[in-house]
Design a protein around this motif. Structure first.
Motif, PDB file in Angstrom:
ATOM      1  N   GLN A  70       1.409  11.758 -20.186  1.00  0.00           N
ATOM      2  CA  GLN A  70       1.130  11.792 -18.756  1.00  0.00           C
ATOM      3  C   GLN A  70       1.613  10.494 -18.105  1.00  0.00           C
ATOM      4  OE1 GLN A  70      -0.672  14.536 -16.957  1.00  0.00           O
ATOM      5  NE2 GLN A  70       0.483  15.275 -18.708  1.00  0.00           N
ATOM      6  N   PHE A  71       2.073  10.621 -16.881  1.00  0.00           N
ATOM      7  CA  PHE A  71       2.511   9.464 -16.117  1.00  0.00           C
ATOM      8  C   PHE A  71       1.323   8.853 -15.392  1.00  0.00           C
ATOM      9  CE2 PHE A  71       6.324  11.946 -16.643  1.00  0.00           C
ATOM     10  CZ  PHE A  71       7.304  10.997 -16.856  1.00  0.00           C
ATOM     11  N   VAL A  72       1.390   7.562 -15.180  1.00  0.00           N
ATOM     12  CA  VAL A  72       0.418   6.835 -14.369  1.00  0.00           C
ATOM     13  C   VAL A  72       1.219   6.152 -13.258  1.00  0.00           C
ATOM     14  CG1 VAL A  72      -1.215   6.504 -16.272  1.00  0.00           C
ATOM     15  CG2 VAL A  72       0.549   4.775 -15.824  1.00  0.00           C
ATOM     16  N   PRO A  73       0.577   5.767 -12.173  1.00  0.00           N
ATOM     17  CA  PRO A  73       1.326   5.127 -11.097  1.00  0.00           C
ATOM     18  C   PRO A  73       2.178   3.938 -11.564  1.00  0.00           C
ATOM     19  CG  PRO A  73      -0.833   5.727 -10.315  1.00  0.00           C
ATOM     20  CD  PRO A  73      -0.821   6.010 -11.797  1.00  0.00           C
ATOM     21  N   GLY A  74       1.677   3.187 -12.523  1.00  0.00           N
ATOM     22  CA  GLY A  74       2.437   2.049 -13.033  1.00  0.00           C
ATOM     23  C   GLY A  74       3.731   2.433 -13.731  1.00  0.00           C
ATOM     24  N   SER A  75       3.870   3.713 -14.089  1.00  0.00           N
ATOM     25  CA  SER A  75       5.105   4.181 -14.725  1.00  0.00           C
ATOM     26  C   SER A  75       6.309   4.004 -13.800  1.00  0.00           C
ATOM     27  CB  SER A  75       4.993   5.666 -15.096  1.00  0.00           C
ATOM     28  OG  SER A  75       3.899   5.920 -15.931  1.00  0.00           O
ATOM     29  N   PHE A  76       6.063   3.855 -12.502  1.00  0.00           N
ATOM     30  CA  PHE A  76       7.143   3.795 -11.524  1.00  0.00           C
ATOM     31  C   PHE A  76       7.282   2.422 -10.884  1.00  0.00           C
ATOM     32  CE2 PHE A  76       5.310   7.966 -11.917  1.00  0.00           C
ATOM     33  CZ  PHE A  76       6.427   8.717 -12.258  1.00  0.00           C
ATOM     34  N   SER A  77       6.583   1.430 -11.425  1.00  0.00           N
ATOM     35  CA  SER A  77       6.582   0.103 -10.808  1.00  0.00           C
ATOM     36  C   SER A  77       7.952  -0.569 -10.849  1.00  0.00           C
ATOM     37  CB  SER A  77       5.537  -0.792 -11.472  1.00  0.00           C
ATOM     38  OG  SER A  77       5.845  -0.961 -12.835  1.00  0.00           O
ATOM     39  N   ASP A  78       8.817  -0.168 -11.770  1.00  0.00           N
ATOM     40  CA  ASP A  78      10.146  -0.787 -11.822  1.00  0.00           C
ATOM     41  C   ASP A  78      11.210   0.040 -11.105  1.00  0.00           C
ATOM     42  OD1 ASP A  78      10.261   1.291 -13.663  1.00  0.00           O
ATOM     43  OD2 ASP A  78      11.434   0.157 -15.124  1.00  0.00           O
ATOM     44  N   TRP A  79      10.814   1.126 -10.463  1.00  0.00           N
ATOM     45  CA  TRP A  79      11.778   1.956  -9.737  1.00  0.00           C
ATOM     46  C   TRP A  79      12.249   1.236  -8.474  1.00  0.00           C
ATOM     47  CZ3 TRP A  79      11.585   7.913  -9.497  1.00  0.00           C
ATOM     48  CH2 TRP A  79      11.512   8.439 -10.798  1.00  0.00           C
ATOM     49  N   ASP A  80      13.476   1.546  -8.092  1.00  0.00           N
ATOM     50  CA  ASP A  80      14.020   1.027  -6.840  1.00  0.00           C
ATOM     51  C   ASP A  80      13.458   1.836  -5.686  1.00  0.00           C
ATOM     52  OD1 ASP A  80      15.640  -0.833  -8.194  1.00  0.00           O
ATOM     53  OD2 ASP A  80      17.201   0.673  -8.495  1.00  0.00           O
ATOM     54  N   ASP A 138       0.833  -1.216   0.000  1.00  0.00           N
ATOM     55  CA  ASP A 138       0.000   0.000   0.000  1.00  0.00           C
ATOM     56  C   ASP A 138       0.861   1.255   0.000  1.00  0.00           C
ATOM     57  OD1 ASP A 138      -2.327  -1.463  -0.018  1.00  0.00           O
ATOM     58  OD2 ASP A 138      -2.729  -1.227   2.125  1.00  0.00           O
ATOM     59  N   GLU A 139       1.901   1.266   0.828  1.00  0.00           N
ATOM     60  CA  GLU A 139       2.796   2.429   0.888  1.00  0.00           C
ATOM     61  C   GLU A 139       3.508   2.644  -0.445  1.00  0.00           C
ATOM     62  OE1 GLU A 139       6.260   4.270   3.788  1.00  0.00           O
ATOM     63  OE2 GLU A 139       5.942   2.097   3.785  1.00  0.00           O
ATOM     64  N   LEU A 140       3.928   1.565  -1.063  1.00  0.00           N
ATOM     65  CA  LEU A 140       4.601   1.656  -2.350  1.00  0.00           C
ATOM     66  C   LEU A 140       3.650   2.178  -3.428  1.00  0.00           C
ATOM     67  CD1 LEU A 140       7.342   1.164  -3.632  1.00  0.00           C
ATOM     68  CD2 LEU A 140       6.619  -1.180  -4.109  1.00  0.00           C
ATOM     69  N   GLU A 141       2.414   1.690  -3.429  1.00  0.00           N
ATOM     70  CA  GLU A 141       1.427   2.167  -4.408  1.00  0.00           C
ATOM     71  C   GLU A 141       1.121   3.650  -4.200  1.00  0.00           C
ATOM     72  OE1 GLU A 141      -1.900  -0.519  -4.101  1.00  0.00           O
ATOM     73  OE2 GLU A 141      -0.746  -2.182  -4.944  1.00  0.00           O
ATOM     74  N   GLN A 142       1.035   4.099  -2.936  1.00  0.00           N
ATOM     75  CA  GLN A 142       0.816   5.519  -2.655  1.00  0.00           C
ATOM     76  C   GLN A 142       1.992   6.354  -3.155  1.00  0.00           C
ATOM     77  OE1 GLN A 142       0.100   5.709   1.563  1.00  0.00           O
ATOM     78  NE2 GLN A 142      -1.896   4.713   1.388  1.00  0.00           N
TER      79      GLN A 142
END
Length: 105
Positions: A32-42, A9-13
């Motif tokens: 535009q960015f969507v939350p999934g744009s950052f799913s591979d970030w460290d 939950d914290e990561l998704e936020q």
């Protein structure tokens, strides 16, 4: 879960906050960015914030994310401690948050 573990939950936020932060700074013709744009970030923890960075370590920009706040910083110009102090000040209202400046491109 230990204090250093990051819950889903914290990561998704954090992903939502990053998408909103980047979109506020995007030019009108940029995608535009969507939350999934950052799913591979460290992601790691630095006290009450998550430290987010593009995967692969090819960036000199890190992002402290927590409580809807995003504070971008470069470890070459700010220490982690300085970045934490600024992020806390922005969160607590003791340091003004720099308004988003859209990209000129």
């Amino acid at each position: 879960m230990s204090e250093d573990e990051i819950g889903q939950d914290e990561l998704e936020q954090a992903h939502v906050a990053l998408a909103q932060w980047f979109n506020a700074r995007s030019g009108p013709n940029e995608p535009q960015f969507v939350p999934g744009s950052f799913s591979d970030w460290d992601a790691g923890r630095r006290e009450e914030f998550l430290v987010m960075a593009p995967s692969g370590g090819m960036s000199n920009q890190l992002y402290l994310v927590g409580g809807g706040l995003v504070h971008a910083y470069s470890p070459a110009h700010e220490t982690h401690l300085q970045a934490l102090e600024i992020a806390r000040g922005e969160r607590d209202g003791t340091i003004p948050v720099t308004p988003p400046q859209p990209s000129p491109f």
